[in-house]
Design a protein around this motif. Sequence first.
Motif, PDB file in Angstrom:
ATOM      1  N   ALA A  81      -1.089  32.852 -21.102  1.00 24.50           N
ATOM      2  CA  ALA A  81      -0.270  31.644 -21.198  1.00 24.50           C
ATOM      3  C   ALA A  81       0.615  31.689 -22.437  1.00 24.50           C
ATOM      4  O   ALA A  81       1.776  31.262 -22.413  1.00 24.50           O
ATOM      5  CB  ALA A  81      -1.172  30.412 -21.239  1.00 24.50           C
ATOM      6  N   ARG A  82       0.058  32.219 -23.492  1.00 20.71           N
ATOM      7  CA  ARG A  82       0.819  32.328 -24.743  1.00 20.71           C
ATOM      8  C   ARG A  82       2.003  33.289 -24.570  1.00 20.71           C
ATOM      9  O   ARG A  82       3.104  33.029 -25.066  1.00 20.71           O
ATOM     10  CB  ARG A  82      -0.123  32.835 -25.832  1.00 20.71           C
ATOM     11  CG  ARG A  82       0.421  32.789 -27.240  1.00 20.71           C
ATOM     12  CD  ARG A  82      -0.677  33.251 -28.178  1.00 20.71           C
ATOM     13  NE  ARG A  82      -0.286  33.209 -29.563  1.00 20.71           N
ATOM     14  CZ  ARG A  82      -1.067  33.590 -30.557  1.00 20.71           C
ATOM     15  NH1 ARG A  82      -2.288  34.015 -30.302  1.00 20.71           N
ATOM     16  NH2 ARG A  82      -0.652  33.528 -31.805  1.00 20.71           N
ATOM     17  N   ILE A 120       1.149  28.416 -15.177  1.00 21.79           N
ATOM     18  CA  ILE A 120      -0.297  28.424 -15.060  1.00 21.79           C
ATOM     19  C   ILE A 120      -0.757  26.977 -15.145  1.00 21.79           C
ATOM     20  O   ILE A 120      -0.553  26.315 -16.163  1.00 21.79           O
ATOM     21  CB  ILE A 120      -0.944  29.258 -16.182  1.00 21.79           C
ATOM     22  CG1 ILE A 120      -0.433  30.706 -16.123  1.00 21.79           C
ATOM     23  CG2 ILE A 120      -2.460  29.232 -16.070  1.00 21.79           C
ATOM     24  CD1 ILE A 120      -0.889  31.566 -17.289  1.00 21.79           C
ATOM     25  N   TYR A 121      -1.347  26.468 -14.075  1.00 25.77           N
ATOM     26  CA  TYR A 121      -1.735  25.061 -14.010  1.00 25.77           C
ATOM     27  C   TYR A 121      -3.202  24.875 -14.356  1.00 25.77           C
ATOM     28  O   TYR A 121      -4.066  25.610 -13.864  1.00 25.77           O
ATOM     29  CB  TYR A 121      -1.463  24.494 -12.616  1.00 25.77           C
ATOM     30  CG  TYR A 121      -0.071  23.944 -12.503  1.00 25.77           C
ATOM     31  CD1 TYR A 121       0.172  22.594 -12.686  1.00 25.77           C
ATOM     32  CD2 TYR A 121       0.997  24.786 -12.251  1.00 25.77           C
ATOM     33  CE1 TYR A 121       1.458  22.094 -12.613  1.00 25.77           C
ATOM     34  CE2 TYR A 121       2.280  24.295 -12.168  1.00 25.77           C
ATOM     35  CZ  TYR A 121       2.506  22.942 -12.357  1.00 25.77           C
ATOM     36  OH  TYR A 121       3.778  22.456 -12.295  1.00 25.77           O
ATOM     37  N   LEU A 122      -3.476  23.851 -15.172  1.00 28.08           N
ATOM     38  CA  LEU A 122      -4.836  23.499 -15.549  1.00 28.08           C
ATOM     39  C   LEU A 122      -5.094  22.049 -15.149  1.00 28.08           C
ATOM     40  O   LEU A 122      -4.639  21.123 -15.829  1.00 28.08           O
ATOM     41  CB  LEU A 122      -5.047  23.692 -17.056  1.00 28.08           C
ATOM     42  CG  LEU A 122      -6.477  23.716 -17.592  1.00 28.08           C
ATOM     43  CD1 LEU A 122      -6.496  24.287 -19.005  1.00 28.08           C
ATOM     44  CD2 LEU A 122      -7.133  22.331 -17.596  1.00 28.08           C
ATOM     45  N   ARG A 179       1.279  24.345 -29.110  1.00 30.01           N
ATOM     46  CA  ARG A 179       2.357  23.439 -28.709  1.00 30.01           C
ATOM     47  C   ARG A 179       3.605  24.197 -28.264  1.00 30.01           C
ATOM     48  O   ARG A 179       4.476  23.633 -27.615  1.00 30.01           O
ATOM     49  CB  ARG A 179       2.692  22.484 -29.859  1.00 30.01           C
ATOM     50  CG  ARG A 179       1.567  21.514 -30.190  1.00 30.01           C
ATOM     51  CD  ARG A 179       2.069  20.361 -31.051  1.00 30.01           C
ATOM     52  NE  ARG A 179       2.513  20.801 -32.355  1.00 30.01           N
ATOM     53  CZ  ARG A 179       1.712  20.915 -33.425  1.00 30.01           C
ATOM     54  NH1 ARG A 179       0.425  20.637 -33.318  1.00 30.01           N
ATOM     55  NH2 ARG A 179       2.181  21.321 -34.583  1.00 30.01           N
ATOM     56  N   ASP A 180       3.683  25.482 -28.600  1.00 28.80           N
ATOM     57  CA  ASP A 180       4.838  26.270 -28.204  1.00 28.80           C
ATOM     58  C   ASP A 180       4.778  26.708 -26.748  1.00 28.80           C
ATOM     59  O   ASP A 180       5.793  27.060 -26.164  1.00 28.80           O
ATOM     60  CB  ASP A 180       4.964  27.520 -29.093  1.00 28.80           C
ATOM     61  CG  ASP A 180       5.328  27.172 -30.529  1.00 28.80           C
ATOM     62  OD1 ASP A 180       5.917  26.095 -30.733  1.00 28.80           O
ATOM     63  OD2 ASP A 180       4.995  27.971 -31.421  1.00 28.80           O
ATOM     64  N   PHE A 181       3.580  26.713 -26.147  1.00 30.05           N
ATOM     65  CA  PHE A 181       3.510  27.224 -24.784  1.00 30.05           C
ATOM     66  C   PHE A 181       2.822  26.282 -23.791  1.00 30.05           C
ATOM     67  O   PHE A 181       2.694  26.606 -22.619  1.00 30.05           O
ATOM     68  CB  PHE A 181       2.816  28.597 -24.735  1.00 30.05           C
ATOM     69  CG  PHE A 181       1.361  28.595 -25.127  1.00 30.05           C
ATOM     70  CD1 PHE A 181       0.380  28.229 -24.227  1.00 30.05           C
ATOM     71  CD2 PHE A 181       0.973  28.993 -26.405  1.00 30.05           C
ATOM     72  CE1 PHE A 181      -0.956  28.246 -24.577  1.00 30.05           C
ATOM     73  CE2 PHE A 181      -0.361  29.016 -26.764  1.00 30.05           C
ATOM     74  CZ  PHE A 181      -1.331  28.647 -25.849  1.00 30.05           C
ATOM     75  N   VAL A 182       2.393  25.101 -24.223  1.00 28.33           N
ATOM     76  CA  VAL A 182       1.728  24.186 -23.306  1.00 28.33           C
ATOM     77  C   VAL A 182       2.626  23.003 -22.986  1.00 28.33           C
ATOM     78  O   VAL A 182       3.426  22.561 -23.818  1.00 28.33           O
ATOM     79  CB  VAL A 182       0.395  23.677 -23.889  1.00 28.33           C
ATOM     80  CG1 VAL A 182       0.616  22.650 -24.994  1.00 28.33           C
ATOM     81  CG2 VAL A 182      -0.475  23.070 -22.801  1.00 28.33           C
ATOM     82  N   GLN A 183       2.520  22.525 -21.763  1.00 32.11           N
ATOM     83  CA  GLN A 183       3.180  21.296 -21.335  1.00 32.11           C
ATOM     84  C   GLN A 183       2.128  20.416 -20.680  1.00 32.11           C
ATOM     85  O   GLN A 183       1.187  20.911 -20.052  1.00 32.11           O
ATOM     86  CB  GLN A 183       4.326  21.596 -20.368  1.00 32.11           C
ATOM     87  CG  GLN A 183       5.461  22.378 -21.018  1.00 32.11           C
ATOM     88  CD  GLN A 183       6.537  22.778 -20.038  1.00 32.11           C
ATOM     89  OE1 GLN A 183       6.260  22.999 -18.863  1.00 32.11           O
ATOM     90  NE2 GLN A 183       7.764  22.888 -20.509  1.00 32.11           N
ATOM     91  N   ILE A 184       2.276  19.098 -20.831  1.00 32.42           N
ATOM     92  CA  ILE A 184       1.251  18.168 -20.372  1.00 32.42           C
ATOM     93  C   ILE A 184       1.881  17.089 -19.502  1.00 32.42           C
ATOM     94  O   ILE A 184       2.930  16.543 -19.838  1.00 32.42           O
ATOM     95  CB  ILE A 184       0.540  17.501 -21.574  1.00 32.42           C
ATOM     96  CG1 ILE A 184      -0.145  18.566 -22.443  1.00 32.42           C
ATOM     97  CG2 ILE A 184      -0.479  16.471 -21.100  1.00 32.42           C
ATOM     98  CD1 ILE A 184      -0.686  18.021 -23.759  1.00 32.42           C
ATOM     99  N   THR A 185       1.235  16.792 -18.388  1.00 31.09           N
ATOM    100  CA  THR A 185       1.577  15.620 -17.580  1.00 31.09           C
ATOM    101  C   THR A 185       0.385  14.678 -17.597  1.00 31.09           C
ATOM    102  O   THR A 185      -0.753  15.094 -17.354  1.00 31.09           O
ATOM    103  CB  THR A 185       1.936  16.011 -16.137  1.00 31.09           C
ATOM    104  OG1 THR A 185       3.175  16.728 -16.136  1.00 31.09           O
ATOM    105  CG2 THR A 185       2.101  14.771 -15.267  1.00 31.09           C
TER     106      THR A 185
END
Length: 460
Positions: A81-82, A120-122, A179-185
């Motif tokens: 992911a990174r 990549i979904y979590l 925070r550079d590679f994650v997105q949150i909904t």
Amino acid sequence: MLLTRCSLTTFTSALLSKQSSHRLLPTFIPHATTFPKLVNSVSCRMSSTDEVHNSLPTFSDFLHERYQYFSNNPAEVILKAREQGNLHVIMGNEAGDCDSIISSLALAYIYSNYEQGKGIYLPLCSINRDDMSLRRETTLLLERCGINVKQLIYLDDEVTQALFFDENSDISPGSADMRDFVQITLTDHNRIRSSMRAFSDSVIGIIDHHLDEKCHESAAIRNIAFDEKRQKALSGSCCSLVTEELLKVVETSPIDPALASALLGTIVLDTMNMNEKANKGTERDLSAIRVLEKSSSTILSPDLDSVFSWMNNAKFDRRFWSELSIRDCLRIDYKLFETDHKRYGISSVLIPINELFEKEGFSKVANEFMHLNELDLLAIMSMVIVSGVPTRELLLYGSRFEVESMAAFLVNDNDAQVLKVKLSRKYGFNEIDSDIVAQLLSQENPKGSRKQVAPIMLKK
């Protein structure tokens, strides 16, 4: 607006600039992994020129695959992911009720399988793993849908802790790098939990039906179904809003029965099966129900009254609540609300307040709970169903000043009149501290759930 290949560049630019005013779905699909057995074949027509998706994983297979992927080698997942810069976390609120959990799992499935792009979904259950056993109606519904609740991803799992909380972990990239590679909904809330506040700028989407707390205002998607003027949710269930997102992309194709059943069961529970006396459901909920029941009949009974009774009985089971410890009663459905200067915790319980008081050591446990969560005031909202109508009580617990000032505000302030609260019994706890008191308030407006009470308390 549906996202096609020709609009991908436009969307990406808007997302990066965080200036987009369009309601666009995030453009990611899961890491390229072979899913296990594909039971249900679904076609999705994104546009006349797009590829047809002839085979999608079932809802249960998708969640199982995600669990295996994130659990088998979390260090490799984080590294990948990174490198790719495209981890997308879908998470519900910290109370972790049925609506919160199902909405996050379902939205992750929708985004992963119907959208185009790479990612990549979590799908994250925003509670600790051991706490799932306390959510009986959620567990029953998921198991009915063929989903093993042990094979979901939770807040205290290794990969989640390494990503968000434990910078000393051997596999953690550190919060700044993360925070550079994650997105949150966010689903079923619109302000990221305080323990994850460092990642506020990572929030790119919100699907919710609570009062807008005016956070994450640069998010590309801010679908908040709440009428601020009337202080009323515009949908009784966040799962109805997720169903609307599904209908934007699935069009006339079949809906996976397990997905439809999970969404439908939650909406029926949240709206009390559209009970007019409860007045929790809206036209948006009814529309979602009508669509979902067409695809859920192989799993759930077509008699929605029986579906509601089945789930509601599990949720309100008096024996279950009588056997819970005081600590579990307080944490089973707990949310933190903050102002610039105050921290208020609100626990929702499904037994009368007097039965909670009868449990041995109430004041000691409540005091410990307050200190553990660093609260200025603990509010305990009780709801029981009498003749099909919710009956509510509210207990304020804390220092004499905090309790008395909040009680006076809720009884006398114009903004609080909608709740129709009245002072009832007052309690002292000299064995703990002579300054610790509790004030019981009766609440004559049964519609005043935490969605209405919390925003009013925050105005004090």
